[in-house]
Design a protein around this motif. Structure first.
Motif, mmCIF file in Angstrom:
data_model
loop_
_atom_site.group_PDB
_atom_site.id
_atom_site.type_symbol
_atom_site.label_atom_id
_atom_site.label_comp_id
_atom_site.label_asym_id
_atom_site.label_seq_id
_atom_site.Cartn_x
_atom_site.Cartn_y
_atom_site.Cartn_z
ATOM 1 N N LEU A 46 -0.153 -8.286 -2.008
ATOM 2 C CA LEU A 46 -1.173 -7.642 -2.839
ATOM 3 C C LEU A 46 -1.198 -8.219 -4.248
ATOM 4 C CD1 LEU A 46 -0.709 -3.922 -1.717
ATOM 5 C CD2 LEU A 46 -2.435 -5.568 -0.959
ATOM 6 N N LEU A 47 -0.072 -8.720 -4.716
ATOM 7 C CA LEU A 47 -0.020 -9.393 -6.008
ATOM 8 C C LEU A 47 -0.585 -10.810 -5.919
ATOM 9 C CD1 LEU A 47 1.019 -8.948 -8.939
ATOM 10 C CD2 LEU A 47 3.175 -9.988 -8.215
ATOM 11 N N LEU A 48 -0.346 -11.470 -4.780
ATOM 12 C CA LEU A 48 -0.755 -12.862 -4.601
ATOM 13 C C LEU A 48 -2.242 -13.006 -4.313
ATOM 14 C CD1 LEU A 48 -0.063 -15.878 -4.241
ATOM 15 C CD2 LEU A 48 0.569 -15.361 -1.861
ATOM 16 N N TRP A 49 -2.821 -12.106 -3.543
ATOM 17 C CA TRP A 49 -4.215 -12.290 -3.119
ATOM 18 C C TRP A 49 -5.188 -12.473 -4.289
ATOM 19 C CZ3 TRP A 49 -4.500 -14.467 1.076
ATOM 20 C CH2 TRP A 49 -3.964 -14.006 2.282
ATOM 21 N N THR A 171 -2.595 -3.916 -14.081
ATOM 22 C CA THR A 171 -1.381 -4.738 -14.103
ATOM 23 C C THR A 171 -1.307 -5.685 -12.914
ATOM 24 O OG1 THR A 171 -0.230 -2.879 -15.162
ATOM 25 C CG2 THR A 171 1.137 -4.629 -14.210
ATOM 26 N N PHE A 172 -1.527 -5.143 -11.734
ATOM 27 C CA PHE A 172 -1.246 -5.872 -10.497
ATOM 28 C C PHE A 172 -2.271 -6.956 -10.206
ATOM 29 C CE2 PHE A 172 0.855 -5.551 -6.217
ATOM 30 C CZ PHE A 172 2.142 -5.434 -6.701
ATOM 31 N N ASN A 294 -4.043 -3.983 4.155
ATOM 32 C CA ASN A 294 -4.665 -4.759 3.092
ATOM 33 C C ASN A 294 -4.152 -6.194 3.040
ATOM 34 O OD1 ASN A 294 -6.567 -3.037 1.268
ATOM 35 N ND2 ASN A 294 -4.863 -1.688 1.807
ATOM 36 N N ILE A 295 -3.052 -6.475 3.716
ATOM 37 C CA ILE A 295 -2.610 -7.868 3.834
ATOM 38 C C ILE A 295 -3.670 -8.668 4.583
ATOM 39 C CG2 ILE A 295 -0.884 -9.435 4.797
ATOM 40 C CD1 ILE A 295 1.183 -7.242 4.515
#
Length: 312
Positions: A46-49, A171-172, A294-295
């Motif tokens: 979720l941080l990378l997408w 933030t994310f 969500n991945i």
């Protein structure tokens, strides 16, 4: 590591079933891998997408080698900084985690790691993140450093507001700005619109995640959108996801993506609809499963963005 760690390493309540952390990782490392949430990789994705989506909007004119290198940096950086953020969050929330059924199995409240050990681990992960950040252009380095204030404040937001998920969204999803900047050395309106859209995506999926803890959170007296929205949660999820959907389409239009992008995003939209329909506000297991979906959603969006360049 504390002495009782030698007797048992408690499996985190919402860890991926059969995680390699508990089957293959050296026993002495397991509490630290738990701190970094490597038994729950969904947060790293979720941080990378958003990083990769933003890169995707700006990939025209770059070689596969250049794009692969930047993407790898974001992958390593997401892994390190998600771990660092979670470790910091666990240090700040140690007293709260002990009172919540789902979180009392985390390493600090479970007595597997001391606060001092957690701080040392946090520093080590942050140094890895810093090394990654320094590989980018100067603008992106400063942009990345600007996110630290958001990260530092986030764990305290649940104590002062019923909308901590909104702060998490700010933030994310900083990577939605970083991805474009890493390639172009500047920002664009497309990246800014994507960032704003992603905030609503996080509001949706993290509200679903927070439903797992709503009873404990209410007893402790901390805030979450799951409590704030109450019976209106599903209606709010529709609003959050529609706003995200509109924002992503607008970002694609600003980036001049072709028709296939819109077809792909429409398919992604059906996945968000299925999330809302599937989520059970009172079933933690269903909420966790929907949250993890969500991945796959992120992968659909990325492929849609890339295809949008091909079809121009």
């Amino acid at each position: 590591m504390n002495k009782n760690t030698e007797q048992a390493i408690v499996e985190t309540a919402d860890a991926v079933e059969g995680s390699w952390v508990y089957r293959r990782a050296p026993r002495a490392m397991r509490p630290y891998l738990k701190l970094a949430r490597l038994d729950r990789p969904v947060g790293t994705w979720l941080l990378l997408w958003p990083c990769l989506w933003s890169m995707g909007l700006s990939i025209s004119g770059y070689s596969l080698v250049e794009l692969g290198y930047i993407a790898l940096l974001f992958a390593v950086g997401s892994l390190a900084m998600r771990g660092a953020g979670c470790t910091y969050n666990d240090i700040v929330d140690a007293d709260i985690d002990l009172k919540v059924e789902r979180t009392r199995s985390r390493p600090i409240p479970a007595g597997e790691v001391s606060v001092v050990q957690a701080w040392l681990f946090l520093i080590a992960q942050s140094l890895v993140g810093l090394v990654v950040l320094l590989q980018f252009n100067v603008f992106t380095i400063y942009l990345g450093m600007a996110s630290l204030l958001l990260v530092a404040v986030y764990p305290f937001m649940k104590r002062i507001t019923g909308w901590p998920q909104a702060w998490l969204g700010l933030t994310f999803n900083w990577g939605a700005l970083m991805g474009w900047a890493a390639l172009d050395g500047a920002l664009s309106i497309s990246a800014v619109v994507l960032y704003c859209a992603c905030v609503f995506w996080t509001l949706g999926y993290d509200t679903i995640y927070a439903l797992q803890d709503k009873e404990d959170d209410a007893l402790i007296g901390i805030g979450s959108t799951a409590l704030t929205l109450g019976d209106h949660t599903k209606a709010a999820l529709w609003v959050f996801y529609v706003l995200f959907f509109v924002g992503v389409i607008a970002a694609g239009m600003l980036a001049n993506l072709g028709l296939i992008f819109y077809v792909g995003i429409a398919a992604a939209g059906t996945q968000l609809v299925s999330q809302i329909k599937a989520v059970d506000l009172d079933d933690p297991g269903v909420c966790l499963s929907v949250f993890r979906s969500n991945i796959e959603f992120g992968g659909i969006v990325l492929l849609s963005i890339i295809a949008g360049h091909i079809s121009v």
